[in-house]
Enzyme design. Structure first.
Site, PDB file in Angstrom:
ATOM      1  N   ASN A 115       0.720  -1.208  -0.058  1.00  0.00           N
ATOM      2  CA  ASN A 115       0.048  -0.133  -0.099  1.00  0.00           C
ATOM      3  C   ASN A 115       0.859   1.243   0.005  1.00  0.00           C
ATOM      4  O   ASN A 115       0.431   2.411  -0.430  1.00  0.00           O
ATOM      5  CB  ASN A 115      -1.155  -0.028   1.225  1.00  0.00           C
ATOM      6  N   GLY A 157       2.901  -5.406   7.252  1.00  0.00           N
ATOM      7  CA  GLY A 157       2.142  -6.300   6.612  1.00  0.00           C
ATOM      8  C   GLY A 157       0.776  -6.597   7.485  1.00  0.00           C
ATOM      9  O   GLY A 157       0.710  -5.871   8.517  1.00  0.00           O
ATOM     10  N   SER A 158       0.274  -7.608   6.958  1.00  0.00           N
ATOM     11  CA  SER A 158      -1.035  -7.987   7.819  1.00  0.00           C
ATOM     12  C   SER A 158      -0.699  -8.922   9.167  1.00  0.00           C
ATOM     13  O   SER A 158       0.453  -9.294   9.148  1.00  0.00           O
ATOM     14  CB  SER A 158      -1.690  -8.906   6.995  1.00  0.00           C
ATOM     15  N   GLY A 218       2.357 -11.448   9.905  1.00  0.00           N
ATOM     16  CA  GLY A 218       3.376 -10.999  10.957  1.00  0.00           C
ATOM     17  C   GLY A 218       3.461 -12.157  11.925  1.00  0.00           C
ATOM     18  O   GLY A 218       4.593 -12.531  12.581  1.00  0.00           O
ATOM     19  N   GLU A 231       5.162  -4.109  12.043  1.00  0.00           N
ATOM     20  CA  GLU A 231       4.201  -3.006  11.730  1.00  0.00           C
ATOM     21  C   GLU A 231       3.097  -3.714  11.326  1.00  0.00           C
ATOM     22  O   GLU A 231       3.046  -3.915   9.946  1.00  0.00           O
ATOM     23  CB  GLU A 231       4.727  -1.942  11.067  1.00  0.00           C
ATOM     24  N   CYS A 262      -2.925   1.480   6.963  1.00  0.00           N
ATOM     25  CA  CYS A 262      -3.148   0.649   8.140  1.00  0.00           C
ATOM     26  C   CYS A 262      -3.780   1.527   9.153  1.00  0.00           C
ATOM     27  O   CYS A 262      -4.568   1.069  10.055  1.00  0.00           O
ATOM     28  CB  CYS A 262      -1.627   0.217   8.513  1.00  0.00           C
TER      29      CYS A 262
END
Ligand code: NAP
Length: 468
Positions: free
Chosen positions: A149, A224-225, A229, A244, A278
Site C-alpha cells: 500500500n 504487513g497483515s 506477522g 508493523e 493501516c
C-alpha cells in the site's frame, strides 16, 4: 525490472506480471525468485557487513545525502510507478515520494547521532575506579519485508535507518507492487558497497520463509497483515523483530467537538488510498447528540469525492489493489447490510473499484467492525458518553492509532490515558503520521517502533565496555 543481488541485476525465466489495477494492463514483470536467490542475497549482505561497518558515520551520512539527491531527480518517474502499480491517485503517489525523500534525509541526519551512554559504575559496590560506557553497534543483516500500500515509503522506513546504522539489507517487496521500491533500492545500492542493499522478488510464503529462517539474518523488519506477522514471529527464533501490522483505528467525535473540522478529518482519514491504509479511520464513533449532524455533513462530503483514473490529478479515489480485494469489501458490506446496517451512500463495486461507503446502525459484532477491512468504508457507531466511546474503541484486537475530537481538555486527558493504542491523536484523525514521530501499534497491531530516530535505534544493539 530485475532483482538485485550482490550489486548485480538478476533475471529469471519465470516471471510475475505486475498489473495496473485501473485497467489490468501489465506495467512490467519481475523475476519469480526462489530460495536459492534469497540465500545468495543474504550471503552477499553478510559479506558486505565488513565494508559497511568499516565506513565512518560521516561517510555513511554523506552517501545517504548523495542518494537523496539522485532519488529526488528520479522522483517523478518513481511516483508514476507507484500510481501505475497500486492504483494510488497520482497526487498521493507524489506525496508518498516526497515523504520517502524526507525519511531518507532524516536517516542521513540520524546517521551522525548514534550515541551510547556513560554508566556510573561507582554507584555499585564493585565499581570503584572502573569506567563503563555503552556503544551502539550495527546488528548485521536486516531482512525487510514490505506490503503493497505504501511501497516506497514503508521500504524506506526500513532501509534508510538500517543503512544509517551501518547494517546491510535484503528487501522483499510485495509481489503486487514491487516496481517502485525495486527502483528505489537500485538507486540506494549504486552508492554503497556491493551486497549492502539487495532485493528479491517472488511469493512471500517461499521467499519470506527463506529470509525469516536464515541463521545469517539478525533482524526482521516486517510491515504487513497480522496473520503474516504472526507466522513470521513464530518462525523467527532469536532474531530481533519489528512488526508493523494491521489497524482498525477508531475516530471518536464528542458532543463538544468542532464538527466541521471532524468531518473534514474523517473524510481524509477514511478514504485516503481508497481506505487501504493501516492507520485509516476504520470505525467512526459518534456521541449521540451530534451523530445526526455529523453524519449528514459526512455523507454529503463523501458523495463529492471523485473516483476514477489514478493518473488524473483530480482523482480522489482510485481502484483497490485488485478485483479480489474489491470483492472482499463488497462481501463485508453486504454482510453488514444483511445484519441490519443502514447504507447511507456508496455500496457499489465495479471491477477493482469500490465506492466510498458510509454505513449507519453498525454493531460491534459485525465483521466490518471486528476486523480490518482494507477499503473505503466508514462504519458509524453511536454512543451515549465518553466512557462508552472508549470501551467501543478498545473492544478490538488492534491498537495502532486513535483519534478523538473534543474541545474539552478533561475528555482529552481521559482518552489519552484509557485508549489502548500506540498513538492517541486529539483533534486529528488517526490517519496522520510524520516520518520522524514514534510510530507502532499496541496489541496485535505490532511490536517495536518506527519513525526514523526510533527505527535507527532499533537497528542497533548495545555493547557494554568496561575499563578497569
Ligand atoms: P501481507 O499480505 O501480509 O504481505 C506483506 C508482505 O509479506 C508481502 O511482501 C508478502 O509477499 C509477504 N509475505 C506473505 N506471506 C509471507 C510469509 N509467510 N512469510 C514472510 N513474508 C510473507 O500484507 P499486504 O496485504 O501486502 O498489506 C496490507 C496489510 O499491511 C494490512 O493489514 C495493513 O494494515 C498492513 N500495514 C501495516 C502498516 C503499519 O505500519 N502498521 C503499514 C502498512 C500496511 P507477497 O505479497 O509477495 O506474497
Amino acid at each position: 525490472m530485475k532483482m538485485l543481488i550482490n550489486g548485480k541485476l538478476i533475471d529469471k525465466d519465470e516471471k510475475i506480471a505486475v498489473l495496473n489495477p485501473f485497467n489490468n494492463e501489465i506495467v512490467d514483470h519481475v523475476p519469480q525468485g526462489n530460495r536459492e536467490d534469497v540465500k545468495n542475497a543474504i550471503n552477499a549482505a553478510n559479506k558486505a557487513k565488513k565494508s559497511m561497518q568499516a565506513m565512518s558515520s560521516r561517510k555513511v551520512s554523506r552517501i545517504l545525502y548523495d542518494i537523496h539527491q539522485e532519488l529526488k531527480e528520479k522522483s517523478k518517474e518513481i511516483s508514476k510507478l507507484i500510481c501505475l502499480e497500486t492504483g494510488k491517485p497520482i497526487r498521493d503517489s507524489k506525496i508518498e515520494m516526497d515523504r520517502s525523500l524526507q525519511t531518507l534525509l532524516m536517516a542521513a541526519e540520524e546517521a551522525k547521532r548514534i550515541y551510547g551512554e556513560t554508566v556510573p559504575m561507582d554507584a555499585a559496590i564493585a565499581g570503584k575506579n572502573v569506567f563503563g560506557f555503552t556503544m551502539k553497534i550495527p546488528l548485521g543483516v536486516v531482512a525487510a519485508i514490505t506490503p503493497f500500500n505504501y511501497p516506497v515509503n514503508l521500504a524506506m522506513h526500513k532501509l534508510a535507518p538500517a543503512l544509517a546504522a551501518k547494517n546491510t539489507v535484503v528487501l522483499k517487496p510485495s509481489s503486487k507492487a514491487p516496481l517502485a521500491s525495486l527502483k528505489m533500492a537500485e538507486i540506494l545500492a549504486k552508492h554503497l558497497p556491493d551486497g549492502a542493499v539487495n532485493s528479491v522478488t517472488g511469493g512471500g510464503e517461499i521467499l519470506g520463509d527463506a529470509m525469516v529462517t536464515s541463521p545469517l539474518v539478525n533482524k526482521i523488519s516486517f510491515t504487513g497483515s497480522i496473520p503474516t506477522g504472526v507466522s513470521i514471529a513464530q518462525k523467527a527464533g532469536m532474531k530481533k523483530l519489528t512488526m508493523e501490522l494491521g489497524g482498525n483505528d477508531p475516530m471518536i467525535v464528542m458532543d463538544d467537538a468542532n464538527i466541521d473540522v471532524a468531518v473534514t478529518a474523517a473524510v481524509s482519514g477514511a478514504y485516503l488510498n481508497a481506505g487501504q491504509v493501516c492507520m485509516g479511520v476504520k470505525r467512526i464513533i459518534l456521541h449521540e447528540k451530534i451523530a445526526d449532524q455529523f453524519t449528514d455533513q459526512f455523507v454529503s462530503s463523501t458523495r463529492k469525492l471523485k473516483m476514477g483514473d489514478p493518473m488524473d490529478p483530480d482523482t480522489d479515489i482510485g481502484p483497490l489493489i485488485d478485483e479480489e480485494a474489491a470483492i472482499h469489501v463488497e462481501r463485508v458490506v453486504d454482510d453488514a447490510v444483511g445484519n441490519g446496517a443502514q447504507l447511507l451512500c456508496g455500496g457499489r463495486r465495479k471491477g477493482a473499484f469500490y465506492e466510498a461507503t458510509v454505513l449507519d446502525n453498525v454493531h460491534e459484532e459485525m465483521e466490518l467492525v471486528k476486523k480490518e477491512t482494507f477499503g473505503p468504508l466508514s462504519p458509524i457507531i453511536r454512543v451515549k458518553n465518553l466512557n462508552e466511546a472508549i470501551r467501543v474503541a478498545n473492544n478490538t484486537q488492534y491498537g495502532l492509532q486513535a483519534g478523538v475530537f473534543t474541545q474539552s481538555i478533561e475528555n482529552a486527558k481521559i482518552a489519552v490515558n484509557q485508549i489502548e493504542a500506540g498513538s492517541v491523536l486529539i483533534n486529528k484523525q488517526p490517519t496522520f503520521r510524520t516520518d520522524n514521530m514514534l510510530f507502532g501499534g499496541f496489541k496485535m497491531s505490532g511490536m517495536g517502533k518506527e519513525g526514523v530516530k526510533y527505527a535507527v535505534e532499533d537497528m542497533t544493539r548495545s555493547k557494554m565496555v568496561i575499563i578497569g
